[in-house]
Motif scaffolding. Structure first.
Motif, PDB file in Angstrom:
ATOM      1  N   GLY A 256      -7.184 -69.667  -4.548  1.00  0.00           N
ATOM      2  CA  GLY A 256      -7.383 -68.288  -4.124  1.00  0.00           C
ATOM      3  C   GLY A 256      -7.785 -68.087  -2.677  1.00  0.00           C
ATOM      4  N   TYR A 257      -7.940 -69.165  -1.907  1.00  0.00           N
ATOM      5  CA  TYR A 257      -8.374 -69.013  -0.517  1.00  0.00           C
ATOM      6  C   TYR A 257      -7.326 -68.290   0.339  1.00  0.00           C
ATOM      7  CZ  TYR A 257     -12.291 -72.147  -1.494  1.00  0.00           C
ATOM      8  OH  TYR A 257     -13.443 -72.719  -2.006  1.00  0.00           O
ATOM      9  N   GLY A 258      -6.065 -68.658   0.196  1.00  0.00           N
ATOM     10  CA  GLY A 258      -5.009 -68.014   0.975  1.00  0.00           C
ATOM     11  C   GLY A 258      -4.912 -66.534   0.671  1.00  0.00           C
ATOM     12  N   LYS A 259      -4.908 -66.203  -0.611  1.00  0.00           N
ATOM     13  CA  LYS A 259      -4.834 -64.792  -1.025  1.00  0.00           C
ATOM     14  C   LYS A 259      -6.064 -64.028  -0.520  1.00  0.00           C
ATOM     15  CE  LYS A 259      -3.286 -62.171  -5.030  1.00  0.00           C
ATOM     16  NZ  LYS A 259      -3.833 -60.880  -4.865  1.00  0.00           N
ATOM     17  N   SER A 260      -7.231 -64.658  -0.583  1.00  0.00           N
ATOM     18  CA  SER A 260      -8.452 -64.018  -0.083  1.00  0.00           C
ATOM     19  C   SER A 260      -8.355 -63.724   1.413  1.00  0.00           C
ATOM     20  CB  SER A 260      -9.672 -64.900  -0.336  1.00  0.00           C
ATOM     21  OG  SER A 260      -9.943 -64.977  -1.703  1.00  0.00           O
ATOM     22  N   LEU A 261      -7.790 -64.658   2.175  1.00  0.00           N
ATOM     23  CA  LEU A 261      -7.616 -64.426   3.609  1.00  0.00           C
ATOM     24  C   LEU A 261      -6.696 -63.234   3.860  1.00  0.00           C
ATOM     25  CD1 LEU A 261      -7.209 -67.853   5.475  1.00  0.00           C
ATOM     26  CD2 LEU A 261      -8.782 -66.003   6.026  1.00  0.00           C
ATOM     27  N   ILE A 262      -5.605 -63.167   3.127  1.00  0.00           N
ATOM     28  CA  ILE A 262      -4.664 -62.054   3.314  1.00  0.00           C
ATOM     29  C   ILE A 262      -5.318 -60.727   2.957  1.00  0.00           C
ATOM     30  CG2 ILE A 262      -2.539 -61.023   2.398  1.00  0.00           C
ATOM     31  CD1 ILE A 262      -1.371 -63.931   2.470  1.00  0.00           C
TER      32      ILE A 262
ATOM     33  N   PHE B  72       4.219 -67.411  -3.353  1.00  0.00           N
ATOM     34  CA  PHE B  72       2.863 -67.113  -2.874  1.00  0.00           C
ATOM     35  C   PHE B  72       2.820 -65.744  -2.201  1.00  0.00           C
ATOM     36  CE2 PHE B  72       0.048 -67.034   0.858  1.00  0.00           C
ATOM     37  CZ  PHE B  72      -1.179 -67.024   0.206  1.00  0.00           C
ATOM     38  N   TYR B  73       3.729 -65.506  -1.260  1.00  0.00           N
ATOM     39  CA  TYR B  73       3.704 -64.228  -0.541  1.00  0.00           C
ATOM     40  C   TYR B  73       4.049 -63.054  -1.452  1.00  0.00           C
ATOM     41  CZ  TYR B  73       2.946 -66.820   3.726  1.00  0.00           C
ATOM     42  OH  TYR B  73       2.402 -67.635   4.690  1.00  0.00           O
ATOM     43  N   ASN B  74       4.966 -63.253  -2.391  1.00  0.00           N
ATOM     44  CA  ASN B  74       5.277 -62.186  -3.359  1.00  0.00           C
ATOM     45  C   ASN B  74       4.029 -61.821  -4.155  1.00  0.00           C
ATOM     46  OD1 ASN B  74       8.734 -63.078  -4.248  1.00  0.00           O
ATOM     47  ND2 ASN B  74       7.884 -62.190  -2.414  1.00  0.00           N
ATOM     48  N   LYS B  75       3.250 -62.822  -4.574  1.00  0.00           N
ATOM     49  CA  LYS B  75       2.018 -62.567  -5.334  1.00  0.00           C
ATOM     50  C   LYS B  75       0.976 -61.842  -4.487  1.00  0.00           C
ATOM     51  CE  LYS B  75       2.400 -66.199  -8.784  1.00  0.00           C
ATOM     52  NZ  LYS B  75       1.878 -67.475  -9.303  1.00  0.00           N
TER      53      LYS B  75
ATOM     54  N   MET C  40      14.567 -68.776   8.880  1.00  0.00           N
ATOM     55  CA  MET C  40      13.228 -68.207   8.716  1.00  0.00           C
ATOM     56  C   MET C  40      13.378 -66.953   7.851  1.00  0.00           C
ATOM     57  SD  MET C  40       9.896 -68.050   9.779  1.00  0.00           S
ATOM     58  CE  MET C  40       9.642 -68.608  11.450  1.00  0.00           C
ATOM     59  N   VAL C  41      12.589 -66.884   6.786  1.00  0.00           N
ATOM     60  CA  VAL C  41      12.585 -65.710   5.920  1.00  0.00           C
ATOM     61  C   VAL C  41      11.384 -64.862   6.341  1.00  0.00           C
ATOM     62  CG1 VAL C  41      12.439 -64.852   3.555  1.00  0.00           C
ATOM     63  CG2 VAL C  41      13.563 -67.048   4.017  1.00  0.00           C
ATOM     64  N   TYR C  42      11.663 -63.622   6.730  1.00  0.00           N
ATOM     65  CA  TYR C  42      10.575 -62.709   7.073  1.00  0.00           C
ATOM     66  C   TYR C  42      10.284 -61.823   5.871  1.00  0.00           C
ATOM     67  CZ  TYR C  42       9.334 -63.455  11.900  1.00  0.00           C
ATOM     68  OH  TYR C  42       8.809 -63.984  13.045  1.00  0.00           O
ATOM     69  N   LEU C  43       8.991 -61.717   5.563  1.00  0.00           N
ATOM     70  CA  LEU C  43       8.539 -60.840   4.506  1.00  0.00           C
ATOM     71  C   LEU C  43       7.613 -59.809   5.117  1.00  0.00           C
ATOM     72  CD1 LEU C  43       8.171 -64.077   3.137  1.00  0.00           C
ATOM     73  CD2 LEU C  43       8.729 -62.551   1.289  1.00  0.00           C
ATOM     74  N   LYS C  44       7.438 -58.689   4.415  1.00  0.00           N
ATOM     75  CA  LYS C  44       6.550 -57.653   4.926  1.00  0.00           C
ATOM     76  C   LYS C  44       5.745 -57.059   3.780  1.00  0.00           C
ATOM     77  CE  LYS C  44       9.844 -53.887   4.599  1.00  0.00           C
ATOM     78  NZ  LYS C  44      10.627 -52.880   5.279  1.00  0.00           N
TER      79      LYS C  44
END
Length: 140
Positions: free
Chosen positions: A67-73, A99-102, A133-137
């Motif tokens: 959960g550290y990555g999600k917490s940072l976001i 990860f980014y979708n979640k 490179m896949v860009y997400l937003k």
């Protein structure tokens, strides 16, 4: 944050070529997550009015999937109160995209051959060579 380069080992987990990191590190704002020791970091740049880009996010290998990555976001969205759009570029691999979708990101666009054109050696993630490179937003 002063002394950003002292976190180079963490930065290199997310972007393995130091001269690519140098292109955004000084103009970016760095955040470090300390939970009884440094666990993760991220670097964010402002790309326009209300538009930010997550240039680098890394969690120590033995701290991943906790959960550290999600917490940072989530922290970034509370910190940048006027952020309307957060962009992030990543490799075209299921683990990163999931990860980014979640974390609430959806695919925005792709930059063809980014990893071939900008790195001096082939980049692999999860056993797959990265090409585009896949860009997400994530917007709010």
């Amino acid at each position: 944050m002063e002394g950003k380069k002292e976190y180079i080992d963490l930065l290199l987990l997310a972007d393995e070529q130091e001269d690519m990191i140098d292109k955004y590190l000084e103009r970016g704002e760095m955040f470090v997550l300390d939970d009884i020791g440094i666990k993760a970091e991220c670097v964010v740049t402002q790309e326009g009015d209300g538009v930010y880009e997550l240039k680098n996010i890394a969690v120590l290998p033995d701290c991943q999937r906790k959960g550290y990555g999600k917490s940072l976001i989530e922290f970034l969205f509370s910190h940048y109160t006027h952020c309307r759009t957060m962009l992030v570029g990543t490799g075209d691999v299921p683990s990163s995209l999931t990860f980014y979708n979640k974390c609430g990101f959806t695919e925005s666009h792709r930059i063809k051959n980014f990893f071939i054109d900008n790195y001096d050696h082939p980049i692999f993630e999860d056993g797959k060579q990265l090409i585009d490179m896949v860009y997400l937003k994530r917007t709010r």
